[in-house]
Write a protein that holds these residues in place. Structure first.
Motif, PDB file in Angstrom:
ATOM      1  N   VAL A  62       0.836  -1.201   0.000  1.00 44.61           N
ATOM      2  CA  VAL A  62       0.000   0.000   0.000  1.00 44.61           C
ATOM      3  C   VAL A  62       0.874   1.255   0.000  1.00 44.61           C
ATOM      4  N   ARG A  63       1.906   1.262   0.827  1.00 44.63           N
ATOM      5  CA  ARG A  63       2.823   2.424   0.870  1.00 44.63           C
ATOM      6  C   ARG A  63       3.547   2.611  -0.453  1.00 44.63           C
ATOM      7  N   GLN A  64       3.948   1.499  -1.080  1.00 44.27           N
ATOM      8  CA  GLN A  64       4.645   1.603  -2.365  1.00 44.27           C
ATOM      9  C   GLN A  64       3.731   2.207  -3.429  1.00 44.27           C
ATOM     10  N   MET A  65       2.481   1.787  -3.459  1.00 40.98           N
ATOM     11  CA  MET A  65       1.541   2.368  -4.422  1.00 40.98           C
ATOM     12  C   MET A  65       1.314   3.852  -4.143  1.00 40.98           C
ATOM     13  N   ASN A  75      -4.588  -6.896 -16.704  1.00 40.94           N
ATOM     14  CA  ASN A  75      -5.607  -7.818 -16.215  1.00 40.94           C
ATOM     15  C   ASN A  75      -5.106  -9.257 -16.285  1.00 40.94           C
ATOM     16  N   PRO A  76      -5.564 -10.106 -15.386  1.00 45.05           N
ATOM     17  CA  PRO A  76      -5.184 -11.520 -15.445  1.00 45.05           C
ATOM     18  C   PRO A  76      -5.670 -12.155 -16.755  1.00 45.05           C
ATOM     19  N   SER A  77      -5.088 -13.277 -17.101  1.00 50.10           N
ATOM     20  CA  SER A  77      -5.463 -13.962 -18.340  1.00 50.10           C
ATOM     21  C   SER A  77      -6.897 -14.473 -18.304  1.00 50.10           C
ATOM     22  N   GLU A  78      -7.395 -14.850 -17.130  1.00 53.53           N
ATOM     23  CA  GLU A  78      -8.700 -15.483 -17.033  1.00 53.53           C
ATOM     24  C   GLU A  78      -9.865 -14.531 -16.756  1.00 53.53           C
ATOM     25  N   TRP A  79      -9.597 -13.311 -16.330  1.00 56.02           N
ATOM     26  CA  TRP A  79     -10.674 -12.368 -16.016  1.00 56.02           C
ATOM     27  C   TRP A  79     -10.111 -10.954 -16.080  1.00 56.02           C
ATOM     28  N   GLU A  80     -10.962 -10.000 -15.887  1.00 61.10           N
ATOM     29  CA  GLU A  80     -10.487  -8.616 -15.895  1.00 61.10           C
ATOM     30  C   GLU A  80     -11.056  -7.845 -14.714  1.00 61.10           C
ATOM     31  N   GLY A  81     -10.374  -6.752 -14.366  1.00 62.09           N
ATOM     32  CA  GLY A  81     -10.814  -5.924 -13.254  1.00 62.09           C
ATOM     33  C   GLY A  81     -10.466  -6.527 -11.911  1.00 62.09           C
ATOM     34  N   ASP A  82      -9.254  -7.028 -11.768  1.00 59.13           N
ATOM     35  CA  ASP A  82      -8.827  -7.675 -10.530  1.00 59.13           C
ATOM     36  C   ASP A  82      -8.547  -6.650  -9.429  1.00 59.13           C
ATOM     37  N   TYR A  83      -8.267  -7.144  -8.240  1.00 59.21           N
ATOM     38  CA  TYR A  83      -7.976  -6.257  -7.103  1.00 59.21           C
ATOM     39  C   TYR A  83      -6.826  -5.304  -7.397  1.00 59.21           C
ATOM     40  N   ARG A  84      -5.814  -5.796  -8.100  1.00 60.73           N
ATOM     41  CA  ARG A  84      -4.644  -4.967  -8.394  1.00 60.73           C
ATOM     42  C   ARG A  84      -5.051  -3.663  -9.087  1.00 60.73           C
ATOM     43  N   LEU A  85      -5.985  -3.751 -10.034  1.00 58.48           N
ATOM     44  CA  LEU A  85      -6.456  -2.552 -10.732  1.00 58.48           C
ATOM     45  C   LEU A  85      -7.111  -1.590  -9.754  1.00 58.48           C
ATOM     46  N   TRP A  86      -8.019  -2.090  -8.928  1.00 54.10           N
ATOM     47  CA  TRP A  86      -8.766  -1.210  -8.026  1.00 54.10           C
ATOM     48  C   TRP A  86      -7.880  -0.679  -6.908  1.00 54.10           C
ATOM     49  N   GLU A  87      -6.914  -1.455  -6.464  1.00 62.69           N
ATOM     50  CA  GLU A  87      -5.947  -0.955  -5.472  1.00 62.69           C
ATOM     51  C   GLU A  87      -5.124   0.183  -6.075  1.00 62.69           C
ATOM     52  N   ALA A  88      -4.719   0.018  -7.322  1.00 60.34           N
ATOM     53  CA  ALA A  88      -3.962   1.064  -8.005  1.00 60.34           C
ATOM     54  C   ALA A  88      -4.807   2.327  -8.135  1.00 60.34           C
ATOM     55  N   MET A  89      -6.079   2.168  -8.515  1.00 65.22           N
ATOM     56  CA  MET A  89      -6.971   3.323  -8.649  1.00 65.22           C
ATOM     57  C   MET A  89      -7.111   4.046  -7.306  1.00 65.22           C
ATOM     58  N   GLY A  90      -7.188   3.291  -6.238  1.00 64.79           N
ATOM     59  CA  GLY A  90      -7.341   3.867  -4.910  1.00 64.79           C
ATOM     60  C   GLY A  90      -6.093   4.533  -4.374  1.00 64.79           C
ATOM     61  N   SER A  91      -4.975   4.341  -5.038  1.00 61.91           N
ATOM     62  CA  SER A  91      -3.720   4.944  -4.562  1.00 61.91           C
ATOM     63  C   SER A  91      -3.572   6.402  -4.968  1.00 61.91           C
ATOM     64  N   GLY A  92      -4.336   6.829  -5.968  1.00 59.01           N
ATOM     65  CA  GLY A  92      -4.208   8.193  -6.458  1.00 59.01           C
ATOM     66  C   GLY A  92      -3.130   8.357  -7.504  1.00 59.01           C
ATOM     67  N   GLY A 146      -9.477   9.530 -11.827  1.00 63.07           N
ATOM     68  CA  GLY A 146      -9.594   8.084 -11.658  1.00 63.07           C
ATOM     69  C   GLY A 146      -9.841   7.700 -10.217  1.00 63.07           C
ATOM     70  N   TYR A 147      -9.106   8.336  -9.319  1.00 61.22           N
ATOM     71  CA  TYR A 147      -9.281   8.060  -7.886  1.00 61.22           C
ATOM     72  C   TYR A 147     -10.719   8.358  -7.451  1.00 61.22           C
ATOM     73  N   PHE A 148     -11.215   9.561  -7.776  1.00 64.86           N
ATOM     74  CA  PHE A 148     -12.563   9.940  -7.352  1.00 64.86           C
ATOM     75  C   PHE A 148     -13.631   9.066  -8.011  1.00 64.86           C
ATOM     76  N   HIS A 149     -13.428   8.715  -9.273  1.00 64.13           N
ATOM     77  CA  HIS A 149     -14.372   7.835  -9.969  1.00 64.13           C
ATOM     78  C   HIS A 149     -14.415   6.464  -9.294  1.00 64.13           C
ATOM     79  N   ALA A 150     -13.255   5.910  -8.991  1.00 65.94           N
ATOM     80  CA  ALA A 150     -13.193   4.594  -8.336  1.00 65.94           C
ATOM     81  C   ALA A 150     -13.832   4.638  -6.952  1.00 65.94           C
ATOM     82  N   MET A 151     -13.578   5.702  -6.200  1.00 65.94           N
ATOM     83  CA  MET A 151     -14.148   5.804  -4.856  1.00 65.94           C
ATOM     84  C   MET A 151     -15.668   5.989  -4.899  1.00 65.94           C
TER      85      MET A 151
END
Length: 181
Positions: A62-65, A75-92, A146-151
């Motif tokens: 979290v601190r690194q982001m 996105n992962p090979s099997e699906w899209e919109g994983d936690y990594r994307l939303w965590e990144a969006m939440g980092s600002g 992006g941050y405000f949209h995600a939140m």
């Protein structure tokens, strides 16, 4: 919001864990490292921050982001919109991601909330990284949008609410209203 005004010493962060099953992630991770070497970008992280996983919260991650200006994810090979994307969006940070194809309410819009890139086109990724690194005000505007949209629309509570509303609506579409004489 004051947390998003601080200096972000890491220019580019790409914490993807590429593998034989996630070749796209491996390829993009290698491209980001190559980009950093070619452009002489000193503050780049192109590996997993720690050995954390989906079942635990890593404060180091979290601190690194939060200390990164740009986060590149795929996105992962099997699906899209994983936690990594939303965590990144939440980092600002400004988020670079490959396109999302599954329709959903309040989609992420290219150059408004995120920067979409083709995960098969190295030159395009490099050009976009060059552009946004040399236009910090525009990059910051998109990152904050992006941050405000995600939140506002993409927190877990929003997605659960959407699923329940959809299920509720679908359950009532099969009813026939009684006719009056």
């Amino acid at each position: 919001p004051s947390n998003y005004r601080h200096t972000r010493p890491t220019e580019i962060l790409c914490t993807l864990r590429g593998s034989k099953t996630m070749v796209t992630r491996l390829r993009v991770q290698e491209w980001v490292l190559e980009y950093a070497i070619m452009r002489g970008v000193p503050n780049v992280v192109t590996k997993a921050v720690d050995s954390g996983n989906r079942t635990s919260l890593s404060l180091k991650y979290v601190r690194q982001m939060a200390s990164s200006q740009i986060i590149v994810t795929v996105n992962p090979s099997e699906w899209e919109g994983d936690y990594r994307l939303w965590e990144a969006m939440g980092s600002g940070a400004l988020v670079f991601v490959d396109p999302l194809f599954v329709p959903h309410p309040f989609p992420l819009i290219d150059k408004e909330h995120v920067i979409y890139f083709n995960n098969h086109n190295r030159s395009e990724l490099f050009e976009k990284l060059d552009y946004y690194r040399s236009h910090p005000d525009e990059a910051r505007r998109i990152a904050l949008n992006g941050y405000f949209h995600a939140m506002k629309y993409h927190r877990t509570v929003n997605l659960i609410d959407y699923a329940l509303r959809t299920a509720h609506t679908v359950s009532y579409t099969h009813l026939t209203l009684p006719t009056t004489p």
